[in-house]
Design a protein around this motif. Structure first.
Motif, short mmCIF file in Angstrom:
data_model
loop_
_atom_site.label_atom_id
_atom_site.label_comp_id
_atom_site.label_asym_id
_atom_site.label_seq_id
_atom_site.Cartn_x
_atom_site.Cartn_y
_atom_site.Cartn_z
N THR A 35 82.93 -17.76 45.77
CA THR A 35 82.48 -18.34 44.51
C THR A 35 82.79 -19.83 44.49
N ALA A 36 82.21 -20.53 43.54
CA ALA A 36 82.54 -21.93 43.28
C ALA A 36 82.48 -22.17 41.78
N ASP A 37 83.42 -22.94 41.26
CA ASP A 37 83.45 -23.21 39.83
C ASP A 37 84.09 -24.58 39.59
N PHE A 38 83.42 -25.41 38.80
CA PHE A 38 83.98 -26.73 38.47
C PHE A 38 83.46 -27.13 37.11
N SER A 95 89.64 -16.95 39.05
CA SER A 95 89.32 -15.80 38.21
C SER A 95 88.07 -15.07 38.67
N ASP A 96 87.09 -15.79 39.21
CA ASP A 96 85.86 -15.13 39.65
C ASP A 96 86.13 -14.11 40.76
N THR A 106 84.13 -7.96 34.06
CA THR A 106 83.64 -9.33 34.23
C THR A 106 84.67 -10.23 33.58
N ASP A 107 84.61 -11.53 33.87
CA ASP A 107 85.51 -12.41 33.13
C ASP A 107 84.75 -13.08 31.99
#
Length: 330
Positions: free
Chosen positions: A68-71, A92-93, A225-226
């Protein structure tokens, strides 16, 4: 942390803040709905189909890679805390899929001519400390000069492909558990507008979803899911659509952070929260006030897990039910 003569309010350098700056869910679905899944030979266990929290690829009988990627833009003014929050949110993902994060790399965008570059070191240190807490290696990454500050992680983890937490595995009769309180969006929006610091919000956003994920797996849960930028109602709608079930939410059972109702009443509602409610409204059956619905749709940053199952010590806020993918709020 870096000692500057004039404190820098990072949130003032961004149009949005945290996961509230996500592209609206309806627009995002229209964008990715027609995209091909890519190479598919049966080993891609979770892809684009239902907008789950991460991609999962089976590498052998008992192991799968979760990626995953999150920003996002600054959600708080303190650079170190922003790094901690962004890292916990990205990790968290993987937890939301039932995985364990193994390694992460930094994603940094920084306006070097507008914000002292020393503050970027505080952001990176905050993320490094959270990754250390998670037992996740943090190594390298990518950075660009950008007019707006942004930070996050690309994360790779491992999971058992036969023991995943998926958003398409919900079954009628299963209780719904929420592992963190709501209200982060309105509190963060108040912080951005006034500079008030809400320690309870920072503590919630920097808490890893690791223990909740492990508890869900231990309880035999298969669906979760979050709860982040699309709010509780938005992420629940995605879950019930993917699982082809309905849901009942008991509004009085949903926990909210101290001060969040006051921030809501004072008008500190992120645009993302309003867009979330507009998106889910046609799938709602509710007599709640607009204000109460906005809190249930509030755009969270590094929120908790929404679990189809019971987790010890966490409140049950509803139930999955037979029927079309609609949300009844009682």
């Amino acid at each position: 942390m870096t000692d500057l003569a004039a404190p820098v309010r990072l949130t003032q350098y961004a149009a949005g803040g945290g996961c509230a700056c996500k592209i609206p869910p309806g627009e995002l679905e229209a964008l990715v709905g027609g995209m091909p899944a890519g190479h598919a030979d049966g080993e891609l266990v979770v892809g684009l189909e239902h907008g789950d929290d991460a991609a999962v690829v089976r590498i052998d009988g008992r192991r799968a890679v979760v990626t995953t990627a999150d920003f996002f833009t600054p959600v708080v003014d303190d650079a170190y805390d922003w790094g901690r929050i962004a890292a916990a949110n990205a990790l968290s993902d993987v937890y939301a899929m039932g995985g364990e994060p193994i390694v992460a790399v930094n994603l940094l965008a920084w306006p070097r001519d507008r914000i002292p570059f020393e503050l970027a070191a505080d952001v990176l240190q905050g993320a490094a400390d959270v990754c250390a807490e998670a037992g996740t290696y943090l190594a390298g990454g990518h950075s660009i000069d950008d007019p707006e500050p942004k930070y996050g992680l690309a994360v790779t983890g491992l999971a058992d492909p036969d023991r995943l937490l998926r958003n398409d595995a919900g079954r009628p009769g299963t209780p719904l558990t929420l592992t963190k309180p709501l209200g982060l969006g309105v509190l963060n929006n108040r912080h951005k507008a006034t500079g008030e610091v809400f320690a309870q919000a920072v503590a919630t956003m920097t808490t890893l979803n690791r223990d909740a994920s492990r508890a869900a797996l231990a309880a035999g849960v298969v669906c979760a899911t979050d709860v982040t930028g699309f709010g509780l109602l938005g992420h629940l709608l995605k879950l019930i659509r993917a699982s082809e079930v309905g849901a009942v939410v008991e509004a009085a059972a949903v926990p909210c952070l101290e001060g969040s109702r006051e921030a809501l009443a004072a008008g500190f509602v992120p645009g993302g929260s309003r867009r979330n409610l507009d998106w889910v409204r046609s799938s709602l059956d509710s007599s709640l006030s607009e204000e109460e619905l906005l809190l249930l749709a509030d755009a969270q940053t590094s929120g908790g897990l929404l679990v189809a199952g019971e987790i010890p010590g966490c409140p049950v806020v509803g139930e999955l039910v037979p029927g079309p993918p609609r949300i009844q709020i009682v």
